[in-house]
Design a protein around this motif. Structure first.
Motif, PDB file in Angstrom:
ATOM      1  N   ARG A   6       0.918  -1.051  -0.037  1.00 43.20           N
ATOM      2  CA  ARG A   6      -0.070  -0.007  -0.003  1.00 43.20           C
ATOM      3  C   ARG A   6       0.868   1.266  -0.071  1.00 43.20           C
ATOM      4  O   ARG A   6       1.841   1.346   0.542  1.00 43.20           O
ATOM      5  CB  ARG A   6      -0.881  -0.003   1.143  1.00 43.20           C
ATOM      6  N   ASP A  46     -10.034  -2.037  -9.769  1.00 38.27           N
ATOM      7  CA  ASP A  46      -9.796  -2.095  -8.559  1.00 38.27           C
ATOM      8  C   ASP A  46     -10.180  -3.296  -7.574  1.00 38.27           C
ATOM      9  O   ASP A  46      -9.273  -3.759  -6.658  1.00 38.27           O
ATOM     10  CB  ASP A  46     -10.502  -0.763  -7.676  1.00 38.27           C
ATOM     11  N   ARG A  47     -11.203  -3.803  -7.769  1.00 39.16           N
ATOM     12  CA  ARG A  47     -11.693  -5.219  -7.303  1.00 39.16           C
ATOM     13  C   ARG A  47     -10.541  -6.431  -7.888  1.00 39.16           C
ATOM     14  O   ARG A  47     -10.412  -7.112  -6.697  1.00 39.16           O
ATOM     15  CB  ARG A  47     -13.109  -5.509  -7.579  1.00 39.16           C
ATOM     16  N   GLY A  49      -7.495  -5.979  -8.471  1.00 36.72           N
ATOM     17  CA  GLY A  49      -6.218  -5.563  -7.956  1.00 36.72           C
ATOM     18  C   GLY A  49      -5.335  -5.089  -9.128  1.00 36.72           C
ATOM     19  O   GLY A  49      -4.263  -5.004  -8.958  1.00 36.72           O
ATOM     20  N   SER A  52      -4.981  -0.129  -7.975  1.00 40.07           N
ATOM     21  CA  SER A  52      -5.397   0.381  -6.456  1.00 40.07           C
ATOM     22  C   SER A  52      -5.166   1.506  -6.100  1.00 40.07           C
ATOM     23  O   SER A  52      -4.164   1.956  -5.862  1.00 40.07           O
ATOM     24  CB  SER A  52      -4.862  -0.908  -5.582  1.00 40.07           C
ATOM     25  N   ARG A  55      -7.216   5.630  -0.770  1.00 39.03           N
ATOM     26  CA  ARG A  55      -8.728   5.825  -0.254  1.00 39.03           C
ATOM     27  C   ARG A  55      -8.542   7.155   0.644  1.00 39.03           C
ATOM     28  O   ARG A  55      -7.652   7.239   1.513  1.00 39.03           O
ATOM     29  CB  ARG A  55      -9.057   4.592   0.690  1.00 39.03           C
ATOM     30  N   ARG A  61     -12.480   6.859  -3.492  1.00 38.40           N
ATOM     31  CA  ARG A  61     -11.239   6.405  -4.385  1.00 38.40           C
ATOM     32  C   ARG A  61     -10.491   7.679  -4.651  1.00 38.40           C
ATOM     33  O   ARG A  61     -11.251   8.816  -5.109  1.00 38.40           O
ATOM     34  CB  ARG A  61     -11.467   5.814  -5.362  1.00 38.40           C
ATOM     35  N   TYR A  63      -7.241   8.945  -7.272  1.00 41.48           N
ATOM     36  CA  TYR A  63      -6.308   8.146  -8.189  1.00 41.48           C
ATOM     37  C   TYR A  63      -5.190   9.231  -8.395  1.00 41.48           C
ATOM     38  O   TYR A  63      -5.373  10.564  -8.430  1.00 41.48           O
ATOM     39  CB  TYR A  63      -7.038   8.172  -9.508  1.00 41.48           C
ATOM     40  N   ASP A  67      -1.685   6.309 -11.464  1.00 40.97           N
ATOM     41  CA  ASP A  67      -2.810   5.449 -11.553  1.00 40.97           C
ATOM     42  C   ASP A  67      -3.415   5.606 -12.981  1.00 40.97           C
ATOM     43  O   ASP A  67      -3.925   4.756 -13.664  1.00 40.97           O
ATOM     44  CB  ASP A  67      -3.747   5.767 -10.348  1.00 40.97           C
ATOM     45  N   LYS A  89      -2.785  -8.401 -15.204  1.00 38.67           N
ATOM     46  CA  LYS A  89      -2.386  -8.355 -13.578  1.00 38.67           C
ATOM     47  C   LYS A  89      -0.983  -8.847 -13.618  1.00 38.67           C
ATOM     48  O   LYS A  89      -0.041  -8.269 -12.927  1.00 38.67           O
ATOM     49  CB  LYS A  89      -3.365  -9.044 -12.863  1.00 38.67           C
TER      50      LYS A  89
END
Length: 156
Positions: A6, A46-47, A49, A52, A55, A61, A63, A67, A89
């Motif tokens: 993160r 986002d779901r 991955g 991401s 937040r 969200r 960006y 991003d 991914k």
């Protein structure tokens, strides 16, 4: 980024706020416009991955410019190259891994250069400390050459 993958939130209280390509500033509607994608697509990415975003305290969200660029790359790989989202991914993960390894190589290369410089400096100090009345030993190689010595005759 921290160890969990993160982004770190920087506490910039009392300092001027600096915008970088990592700064999360775009809400989902603006990010969708900038990337040319539907907001629901951004939520799906986002779901999964793929991208991401950071937040807010209210879980909204945000960006960053990086991003947005990643969203464009995902779209290009999906639409132009025909790669499925799982493949995309994996590509992103491998690119991140390559970038991390390149950074580590640069770090290690710098450390090696520093160690080599320190070694050369220490070697110079050792050479400077030599006593001048000592002669370094040089290994004489054995040869089959014959040297004839004749004393000078005096003209008595």
């Amino acid at each position: 980024m921290d160890r969990d993958g993160r982004r770190r939130q920087s506490a910039s209280f009392g300092r001027a706020y600096q915008l970088t390509e990592e700064t999360p500033v775009y809400v989902i509607s603006v990010a969708a416009q900038l990337s040319g994608l539907h907001p629901q697509t951004l939520r799906q990415y986002d779901r999964l991955g793929l991208v991401s975003p950071d937040r807010t305290a209210g879980r909204g969200r945000r960006y960053s410019a990086r991003d947005i660029e990643l969203l464009r790359q995902v779209q290009q790989l999906s639409q132009d190259e025909g790669i499925n989202l799982a493949g995309i991914k994996r590509i992103i993960e491998l690119e991140d891994q390559v970038a991390a390894l390149q950074a580590r190589i640069a770090e290690l290369s710098s450390a090696v250069d520093g160690a080599a410089a320190a070694m050369r400096q220490r070697e110079a100090q050792v050479h400077a400390s030599y006593r001048r009345d000592l002669v370094p030993y040089q290994d004489v190689q054995q040869t089959s050459a014959l040297v004839v010595w004749r004393p000078k005759r005096s003209a008595d």
